[in-house]
Design an enzyme around this catalytic site. Sequence first.
Site, mmCIF file in Angstrom:
data_model
loop_
_atom_site.group_PDB
_atom_site.id
_atom_site.type_symbol
_atom_site.label_atom_id
_atom_site.label_comp_id
_atom_site.label_asym_id
_atom_site.label_seq_id
_atom_site.Cartn_x
_atom_site.Cartn_y
_atom_site.Cartn_z
ATOM 1 N N ARG A 60 0.830 -1.212 0.000
ATOM 2 C CA ARG A 60 0.000 0.000 0.000
ATOM 3 C C ARG A 60 0.869 1.268 0.000
ATOM 4 O O ARG A 60 0.416 2.346 -0.316
ATOM 5 C CB ARG A 60 -0.984 0.007 1.180
ATOM 6 C CG ARG A 60 -1.932 1.197 1.196
ATOM 7 C CD ARG A 60 -3.220 0.931 1.981
ATOM 8 N NE ARG A 60 -2.992 0.225 3.218
ATOM 9 C CZ ARG A 60 -2.464 0.776 4.329
ATOM 10 N NH1 ARG A 60 -2.137 2.053 4.339
ATOM 11 N NH2 ARG A 60 -2.293 0.054 5.406
ATOM 12 N N TYR A 113 -17.733 14.285 -16.826
ATOM 13 C CA TYR A 113 -18.094 12.876 -16.712
ATOM 14 C C TYR A 113 -19.124 12.740 -15.583
ATOM 15 O O TYR A 113 -18.973 13.367 -14.526
ATOM 16 C CB TYR A 113 -16.825 12.078 -16.390
ATOM 17 C CG TYR A 113 -17.070 10.635 -16.048
ATOM 18 C CD1 TYR A 113 -17.509 9.737 -17.017
ATOM 19 C CD2 TYR A 113 -16.860 10.163 -14.761
ATOM 20 C CE1 TYR A 113 -17.740 8.415 -16.693
ATOM 21 C CE2 TYR A 113 -17.084 8.834 -14.438
ATOM 22 C CZ TYR A 113 -17.527 7.970 -15.411
ATOM 23 O OH TYR A 113 -17.754 6.660 -15.095
ATOM 24 N N ASP A 179 -9.063 17.234 -16.446
ATOM 25 C CA ASP A 179 -9.230 15.826 -16.783
ATOM 26 C C ASP A 179 -8.895 15.688 -18.271
ATOM 27 O O ASP A 179 -9.605 16.207 -19.132
ATOM 28 C CB ASP A 179 -10.679 15.398 -16.487
ATOM 29 C CG ASP A 179 -10.898 13.898 -16.682
ATOM 30 O OD1 ASP A 179 -10.299 13.334 -17.613
ATOM 31 O OD2 ASP A 179 -11.695 13.309 -15.934
ATOM 32 N N LYS A 204 -9.304 4.239 -19.981
ATOM 33 C CA LYS A 204 -9.728 4.561 -21.344
ATOM 34 C C LYS A 204 -8.547 4.410 -22.316
ATOM 35 O O LYS A 204 -8.044 3.313 -22.467
ATOM 36 C CB LYS A 204 -10.346 5.949 -21.360
ATOM 37 C CG LYS A 204 -11.326 6.212 -20.194
ATOM 38 C CD LYS A 204 -12.577 5.341 -20.236
ATOM 39 C CE LYS A 204 -13.394 5.380 -18.954
ATOM 40 N NZ LYS A 204 -13.809 6.697 -18.499
HETATM 41 C C1 LIG Z 1 -14.351 7.193 -17.249
HETATM 42 C C2 LIG Z 1 -14.016 8.571 -16.850
HETATM 43 C C3 LIG Z 1 -13.713 8.896 -15.518
HETATM 44 C C4 LIG Z 1 -13.778 7.871 -14.403
HETATM 45 O O1 LIG Z 1 -12.750 6.943 -14.525
HETATM 46 P P1 LIG Z 1 -12.851 5.412 -13.961
HETATM 47 O O2 LIG Z 1 -11.544 4.843 -14.389
HETATM 48 O O3 LIG Z 1 -14.043 4.785 -14.583
HETATM 49 O O4 LIG Z 1 -12.980 5.517 -12.481
HETATM 50 C C5 LIG Z 1 -13.346 10.197 -15.243
HETATM 51 N N1 LIG Z 1 -13.304 11.148 -16.201
HETATM 52 C C6 LIG Z 1 -13.600 10.871 -17.491
HETATM 53 C C7 LIG Z 1 -13.533 11.955 -18.512
HETATM 54 C C8 LIG Z 1 -13.976 9.584 -17.861
HETATM 55 O O5 LIG Z 1 -14.291 9.318 -19.139
#
Ligand SMILES: *Cc1c(COP(=O)(O)O)cnc(C)c1O
Length: 386
Positions: A60, A113, A179, A204
């Site tokens: 951790r 998101y 983001d 992603k």
């Molecule tokens: C999918 C997504 C998230 C969340 O990410 P996870 O890996 O599913 O927790 C945050 N921001 C954007 C733009 C996303 O497409």
Amino acid sequence: METETVAVHAGRSELAALNAPAPPIDLSSTYPIPDLDEAVEAFEALARGEPEAESPVYARLHNPTVRRFEVALAELEGTEDAVAFASGMAALTATLLAACEERRHVVAFRPLYGGTDHLVACGPLGIEVTWVREPCEVAGALRADTGLVLLETPQNPTLGVIDIEEVVAVSGGVSVLVDNTFATPVLQNPAAHGAAYVVHSATKFLGGHGDVLAGVVATTSERAARLRQVRILTGAVMHPLAAYLLHRSLPTLPLRVRFAQATATVLASRLEAHESVTRVLYPQPDGRQLRGPGAVLSFEVDGGIRVAARVLRALELITPAVSLGSTDTLVQHPAGLTHRLVDDAVKADLGITDGLLRLSVGLEDVDDLWHDLARALASARARIAA
Ligand SMILES: *Cc1c(COP(=O)(O)O)cnc(C)c1O
């Protein structure tokens, strides 16, 4: 060096010394440290948020496979450091906790998101939010206790582009979180435009093969240290197997993004001309901040949710599924799924309509994808007409 070169070599500099052409996977949960002084020293260094210590001590606190991915990602984003998390939401949560410890107010750009929107809006972190749509609204939304300005660009799911430098300029020294999930470091480096935190849902495009759930924050060394402390305390660590898969995917990231982007550009213009499509949302890159439109687009079908649902059912090649940035093309209904938790009135205001579908373009042949889309659109229309 160019992104293609960095992507291949990033985080791999110590592999030659290890005589390991591929990064080793370390799955240990604990590490033997017979010397107590050494153990205490390593423990303290990691608890201070340092990126490395003589021993990882406990999984951790540190993991060498995860660390290699962090070094690689920081190199790609052009930041001093990066900190990896169990998911994109864990990365966002840790950043909110770290940035809003004393100043508990956030200014956030909509749309976001759906999960991020809900996390900020529903308050489990004890954070208050003021929503804005345009950079010119930020100055009026700032308070003495504003700890963070938060945005996505391109935005999920309506693909709007926000000028990061403009937001940084009007944020009065408050840290700006961008983001960067949709653009990836191949098309945009928010830190170069003044963003303090660059967050990715690594699930992603960075993972890129639909088999990893992960998140990462690229930032300064000082901010990274605090994020590591939060990660140690909350336990939202990235698993070493996820880190290995992510690091393995980075060399092909530029290839994947550019190929899918070329396909998405063709599909966007064909959808634009299609009689059943009322609106196509696809970023307009300025070449300065955003170097290309990317591989995600949204389109609105004429006939609302009934037609959208029929299109989803009629597709044979394209997979109806949430998520994005995978090898296969995915399509989903934001109003019903990813943005379900966003207030209906807000959704309407943001243009997240019942007929809107979000398409994440993968690596299949462009004409095969178009035939599937065109056939599904025609069949949905025929069934409504009948
Ligand atoms: C999918 C997504 C998230 C969340 O990410 P996870 O890996 O599913 O927790 C945050 N921001 C954007 C733009 C996303 O497409």
